[in-house]
Design a protein around this motif. Structure first.
Motif, mmCIF file in Angstrom:
data_model
loop_
_atom_site.group_PDB
_atom_site.id
_atom_site.type_symbol
_atom_site.label_atom_id
_atom_site.label_comp_id
_atom_site.label_asym_id
_atom_site.label_seq_id
_atom_site.Cartn_x
_atom_site.Cartn_y
_atom_site.Cartn_z
ATOM 1 N N HIS A 475 2.534 -8.620 1.512
ATOM 2 C CA HIS A 475 3.274 -7.712 2.392
ATOM 3 C C HIS A 475 2.846 -6.271 2.117
ATOM 4 O O HIS A 475 2.759 -5.848 0.959
ATOM 5 N N LEU A 476 2.594 -5.529 3.189
ATOM 6 C CA LEU A 476 2.222 -4.128 3.082
ATOM 7 C C LEU A 476 3.439 -3.282 3.428
ATOM 8 O O LEU A 476 3.945 -3.341 4.552
ATOM 9 N N LEU A 477 3.925 -2.500 2.468
ATOM 10 C CA LEU A 477 5.104 -1.669 2.659
ATOM 11 C C LEU A 477 4.731 -0.203 2.495
ATOM 12 O O LEU A 477 3.851 0.142 1.692
ATOM 13 N N ASP A 478 5.425 0.652 3.253
ATOM 14 C CA ASP A 478 5.155 2.071 3.088
ATOM 15 C C ASP A 478 5.649 2.515 1.705
ATOM 16 O O ASP A 478 6.532 1.888 1.109
ATOM 17 N N PRO A 479 5.064 3.559 1.124
ATOM 18 C CA PRO A 479 5.388 3.944 -0.262
ATOM 19 C C PRO A 479 6.863 4.218 -0.511
ATOM 20 O O PRO A 479 7.383 3.891 -1.586
ATOM 21 N N ALA A 480 7.572 4.822 0.472
ATOM 22 C CA ALA A 480 8.985 5.121 0.254
ATOM 23 C C ALA A 480 9.799 3.835 0.120
ATOM 24 O O ALA A 480 10.676 3.714 -0.738
ATOM 25 N N THR A 481 9.508 2.842 0.988
ATOM 26 C CA THR A 481 10.202 1.560 0.894
ATOM 27 C C THR A 481 9.882 0.872 -0.426
ATOM 28 O O THR A 481 10.766 0.339 -1.102
#
Length: 642
Positions: A475-481
């Motif tokens: 899963h690719l998540l944005d850094p804040a998440t």
């Protein structure tokens, strides 16, 4: 071992009594009649003679002239399992094999791949310390998959060489953060990693000893063929399917979607719902995102040896003497041996021959009711009296079959790089973390063109154990998440192409293999990020660099190692712990610098928690999926190459 009470008389001549005083008299011999169990080992005879006061014979001879020593051993077969052939399409039992099932498929039943996270060495998922930043996916302690940060290459209509690695993406076990990860991650399991919007990546594959086939999907779109996972399920049932996977060892790197022969478009992360992702452009929907990798191992060979169930005694003797021509090839099926349902075959251990100590009954002829032996003693004199000259016993020879190790020698695309830029984390780019927080998942879009071959599979289709196929979700998540889940500050965005060139960082040229590469996939309707930028707006954000900490805002002495969100004030660990003890409020926690309500505290290299917030200390296995559909088919792809 329990010895049978069924006894047999052993008559032995030529025995010599032990002398009470020297010298030893070899001229006077004796005959002895001894009752021994039939299944007693021959060495029991020597023990009995010793108790009766006789010298242990150097060897004994039977009426045929065969010589036997105390510890004599013979070749023998290991115990075998009888396997019955049954018709195709019927339910199969433990010791049943279908008519058209290969022998190697039978021996690999129940094989399960193990998945682990490591950092230079294999580490099982259920032993991974929560908060540890692993950087490689390890399958069966053999296959290693890494995800590399890299510079995004321009989409200027030209073909570019491969950029190097700017470091590895950190990987986290989704099962270790079930209370914090988004629902989509929780349901499908696997691993997750932080990645910035518009950041590029490439994958490296390494397996030193075993072969693997990998189907790489981006948002469930095959990166080699452009077909969706559901299309693969249907089309792979036909006999003329093209190769839709990469083979390791062989394919060391994968930098993008395979748009044409000898070229890929670089993997570039874009937010789900933006309309940029390969998934959205191919299917019209952006539902899955991330990366999905199907791992198909090769069959493990030489686990068992196979023999027909009706071999003659002479054939079995020949096998014991080293004749291997009777063994059945394990890649074949019972049908290829002209067997029919109901026939039996024998399954032996990988080393079917063993050694056994000779028993009393082995010395008897078929019509004999007693054993007749002649003892022989070979002695020599010494200054200390006399001693027996020992004839070296026959010892079992351990024969070890060593498989040839296939070593991959990947061209080094790795190098150290220290960023010379300082960043500030914009407040607008941070979201508060809560159980209901809105997470941002990303998919992979198409970037600039890179020179890269996808190599043909050199192995026959029956190489692959398709029944053991498993899918791992990345899963690719944005850094804040990702920070809200792990409480670890993610790495800052990488440098751009201009800075990469100014820093004299390398590009890599791989010798093209025009006779050993696949045609491009069906990506004609996939526009690149640059092409879509003409229709959509773009935005870039900088961020805090955790590798360049400032002095603590509270004590003014120590360097900061954690950050308060969303106000972005940084503190040292000691001051954060002290503030936690001083603050007795139960309604929330406020930044001591600006009194802003805090969503969470994140550490630069290890997770941090708010007061009363439960620390994650569980050890849990990763969740992987089993493949039970037509995508397991593998067939020859030689006709697909121009």
């Amino acid at each position: 071992m329990e010895i049978s009470t069924d006894t047999v008389p052993v008559v032995i001549n030529g025995l010599v009594k032990k002398p009470l005083v020297a010298p030893l008299d070899l001229t006077t011999t004796y005959e002895e009649r001894i009752e021994l169990p039939k299944d007693a080992q021959l060495r029991n005879l020597w023990a009995k003679l010793d108790l009766l006061g006789y010298l242990e014979p150097t060897f004994v001879s039977d009426r045929k002239g065969s010589r036997w020593t105390k510890m004599h051993v013979d070749h023998a077969f290991e115990p075998y399992e009888e396997v019955e052939v049954i018709a195709d399409g019927t339910s199969v039992g433990v010791n049943e094999i279908r008519l058209n099932e290969s022998l190697v498929a039978f021996t690999n039943r129940g094989f399960n791949l193990t998945f682990g996270l490591g950092s230079g060495s294999a580490l099982l998922f259920d032993k991974q310390p929560v908060g540890a930043q692993s950087n490689e996916l390890v399958i069966d302690n053999s296959l290693k998959i890494k995800f590399h940060r890299t510079v995004r290459m321009p989409d200027d209509g030209r073909m570019h060489h491969l950029p190097g690695s700017l470091g590895l993406f950190p990987l986290y076990n989704a099962s270790a953060y079930l209370s914090r990860v988004p629902d989509t991650v929780r349901e499908s399991g696997g691993v997750f990693m932080p990645i910035w919007s518009r950041e590029a990546l490439w994958m490296s594959f390494d397996s030193d000893t075993r072969n693997f086939a990998l189907r790489v999907y981006v948002g469930r779109v095959n990166a080699v063929t452009g077909r969706t996972m559901d299309e693969d399920k249907i089309l792979n049932q036909s006999l003329n399917t093209t190769q839709d996977y990469v083979v390791v060892p062989g394919q060391q790197w994968l930098d993008g979607i395979h748009v044409q022969e000898g070229a890929v478009r670089q993997f570039v992360a874009m937010p789900m719902g933006s309309g940029y992702t390969t998934e959205g452009l191919k299917t019209g929907q952006e539902r899955y995102g991330g990366i999905q990798i199907e791992v198909i191992p090769e069959y493990q060979r030489n686990l068992r040896k196979w023999l027909p169930g009706n071999l003659s005694a002479s054939a079995m003797t020949a096998i014991l003497n080293g004749d291997s021509s009777y063994f059945l090839p394990e890649t074949s099926t019972p049908a290829e041996f002209s067997l029919r349902p109901g026939d039996k075959i024998r399954s032996y251990p990988s080393s079917p021959r063993t050694f056994k100590y000779v028993k009393i009954s082995d010395l008897m002829g078929p019509e004999e009711t007693e054993v007749n032996l002649m003892a022989t003693n070979v002695q020599e004199r010494s200054s200390w009296g006399w001693r027996s000259m020992a004839i070296q016993d026959q010892l079992p020879i351990q024969m070890e079959l060593k498989a040839t190790s296939l070593s991959a020698h990947p061209h080094a695309r790795y190098h150290s790089y220290s960023q010379s830029h300082s960043f500030s984390y914009p407040k607008s780019g941070i979201r508060r973390h809560s159980k209901t927080m809105e997470s941002q998942s990303l998919g992979l879009a198409a970037g600039g063109k890179l020179i890269q071959d996808i190599y043909c599979d050199p192995h026959p289709p029956q190489t692959w154990n398709t029944a053991a196929t498993r899918i791992i979700n990345i899963h690719l998540l944005d850094p804040a998440t990702c920070e809200g889940i792990t409480h670890i500050v993610p790495p800052p965005p990488p440098i751009d192409t201009k800075d990469y060139v100014k820093s004299n960082l390398p590009f890599f040229v791989v010798e093209e293999q025009v006779d050993n590469r696949l045609e491009g996939g069906d990506f004609d309707n996939v526009k690149s990020v640059s092409a879509l930028d003409q229709e959509k707006g773009i935005s870039t954000e900088s961020t805090l660099d955790p590798h360049k900490p400032t002095r603590c805002n509270e004590c003014k002495i120590r360097l900061c190692d954690c950050i308060v969100r969303p106000c972005d004030h940084t503190f040292c660990n000691s001051c954060i712990k002290k503030l936690e003890k001083d603050d007795e409020s139960t309604e929330g926690w406020q930044c001591p610098k600006c009194q802003t309500n805090v969503s969470h505290v994140a550490g630069f290299s290890a997770p941090m928690n708010l007061p009363g917030e439960e620390s994650l200390k569980i050890n849990v296995p990763v969740s992987v999926l089993k493949v039970e559909d037509g995508r397991v088919a593998f067939r020859s792809i030689q006709t697909t190459r121009i």
